[in-house]
Every structure is written in structure tokens, then in C-alpha cells.
Motif scaffolding. Structure first.
Motif, short mmCIF file in Angstrom:
data_model
loop_
_atom_site.label_atom_id
_atom_site.label_comp_id
_atom_site.label_asym_id
_atom_site.label_seq_id
_atom_site.Cartn_x
_atom_site.Cartn_y
_atom_site.Cartn_z
N SER A 132 90.93 58.97 46.50
CA SER A 132 92.36 59.28 46.48
C SER A 132 93.19 58.12 45.91
CB SER A 132 92.82 59.60 47.90
OG SER A 132 94.21 59.70 47.97
N VAL A 133 92.93 56.92 46.40
CA VAL A 133 93.67 55.73 45.91
C VAL A 133 93.35 55.47 44.45
CG1 VAL A 133 93.97 53.25 46.20
CG2 VAL A 133 93.88 54.73 48.20
N CYS B 192 92.27 57.61 42.09
CA CYS B 192 92.84 58.64 41.20
C CYS B 192 94.34 58.48 41.04
CB CYS B 192 92.50 60.03 41.70
SG CYS B 192 90.76 60.45 41.49
N LYS B 193 95.00 58.03 42.11
CA LYS B 193 96.45 57.82 42.05
C LYS B 193 96.80 56.67 41.10
CE LYS B 193 98.78 55.80 45.36
NZ LYS B 193 99.33 55.47 46.67
N ASN B 194 95.95 55.64 41.05
CA ASN B 194 96.21 54.45 40.24
C ASN B 194 95.50 54.44 38.89
OD1 ASN B 194 97.90 52.62 41.98
ND2 ASN B 194 96.22 53.06 43.39
N THR C 121 93.83 49.82 48.42
CA THR C 121 95.16 49.75 47.80
C THR C 121 95.47 48.34 47.33
OG1 THR C 121 95.91 51.55 49.23
CG2 THR C 121 97.61 50.22 48.18
#
Length: 191
Positions: free
Chosen positions: A98-99, A101-103, A30
Motif C-alpha cells: 500500500s505504501v 504503490c502510493k509513492n 513510510t
């Protein structure tokens, strides 16, 4: 997507549980994303307990890896297989994906707006003038070439012109340099 060996070494260092414990790994990924997006100037408190040299290496490696993945629009399966090659656990791979794809949309938007591309030459207009005399000399009798390069800057809709003048010798030198550059590009493309 190609990644340098230094980046792979930094990513692999993050896979070592002694360097980056499981509870710190999500904060590391992150923080790398936020560092690229310039969202958070502070470091997550969980990362403060890590060795600072390892932290710098892994953050830099993940930032480069993430930006390259976003730049090349790398799919999830390719990312997972690359991280599996670095012997990441399934949990860490899942966390990273997950991180990422979110960003990813924000990263791609930032990369699309950040460019330092040189203008592309689309065409050349030229004219030959012959100076007979100037303000300083009575007789010059010198040919001068007036060139206008029609260019396109990526991301802009209007064409621009770059105007300059040169003597015959300067023009010959320019043509020679362009030929050399063309040969270098051809050789690079064949690698």
C-alpha cells in the motif's frame, strides 16, 4: 529485480516483531519512502523506541529495496512473493504494498530526473594534421590527429561534440584502451 543478501537481511530483520513491532512497521516503510523522496527530515516518533542500530539497518535496507523496485517498475505480485519468501505476515505485506504503490509514481519521477549517465558515443570524426614548425621550435615534423567524438547525453535532445588532439602514440594507446574496455564489457555480458 535482484536484491543483495545484505538488503534481504535488513528487510528480514524488520520482519522480526521484537525488532519492529506491528504498530511501527507502517511508519518504518513510510519513513523509508520519505527518506528517498526527501520529504521529511524527521523520524516518526513511533520509531524512536526501536533499537537505533536495527532502525538504521532496516531503514537503509527498505530504502534500497524500494528504490530498486521503483527503478525496475516491479509489479505488486513480484513484491508480494519476495516479501512472502522473507516470511512477512499478510498484514505487513499489505502495508508495504500500500505504501509503495502510493509513492511509486513519485519515486519513479525522482529516479527519472536523477541520472549520472555518461554520454553515449555515436560517432567519430577525425582529421590528420602535419605540423612542420611551431612557435617554439623551427622544425617539428610531427603528425597530430584531431578527433571529434559525437555524443548523446541521455535525456537531452541535442548531440554534443567532444574535441581533442593527440599524437600517433596517444591515439594507439586510446584504441588499445577502447579494445580492452570492449572485451571487459563482452565478458561481463556473458556472466
Amino acid at each position: 529485480m535482484e536484491v543483495s543478501t545484505n538488503v534481504l537481511q535488513g528487510i528480514t530483520a524488520a520482519n522480526n516483531n521484537e525488532n519492529v513491532p506491528d504498530d511501527c512497521f507502517p511508519a518504518l516503510v513510510t519513513s523509508a519512502c520519505q527518506g528517498i523522496l526527501n520529504q521529511s527530515p524527521h523520524i516518526d516518533p513511533r520509531l524512536r523506541k526501536l533499537d537505533q542500530d536495527v532502525l538504521k539497518e532496516t531503514l537503509a535496507s527498505f530504502a534500497l529495496f524500494i528504490s530498486e523496485a521503483a527503478k525496475h517498475d516491479t509489479d505488486v505480485q513480484s513484491l508480494m512473493s519476495l516479501l512472502e519468501e522473507c516470511n512477512f505476515s499478510k498484514d505487513r505485506i499489505k502495508t508495504f504494498v500500500s505504501v509503495f504503490c502510493k509513492n511509486k509514481p513519485f519515486l519513479q519521477t525522482l529516479l527519472a530526473n536523477t541520472h549520472e549517465s555518461l554520454p553515449h558515443v555515436l560517432g567519430v570524426k577525425w582529421r590528420l594534421d602535419y605540423y612542420i614548425k611551431s612557435n617554439h621550435l623551427e622544425k617539428t615534423h610531427q603528425p597530430v590527429y584531431l578527433l571529434s567524438l559525437v555524443t548523446e547525453i541521455p535525456g537531452e535532445s541535442e548531440l554534443q561534440e567532444l574535441n581533442f588532439s593527440c599524437t600517433l602514440e596517444q591515439l594507439q594507446m586510446l584504441v588499445g584502451k577502447l579494445r580492452d574496455a570492449s572485451k571487459c564489457v563482452e565478458r561481463f555480458a556473458q556472466l
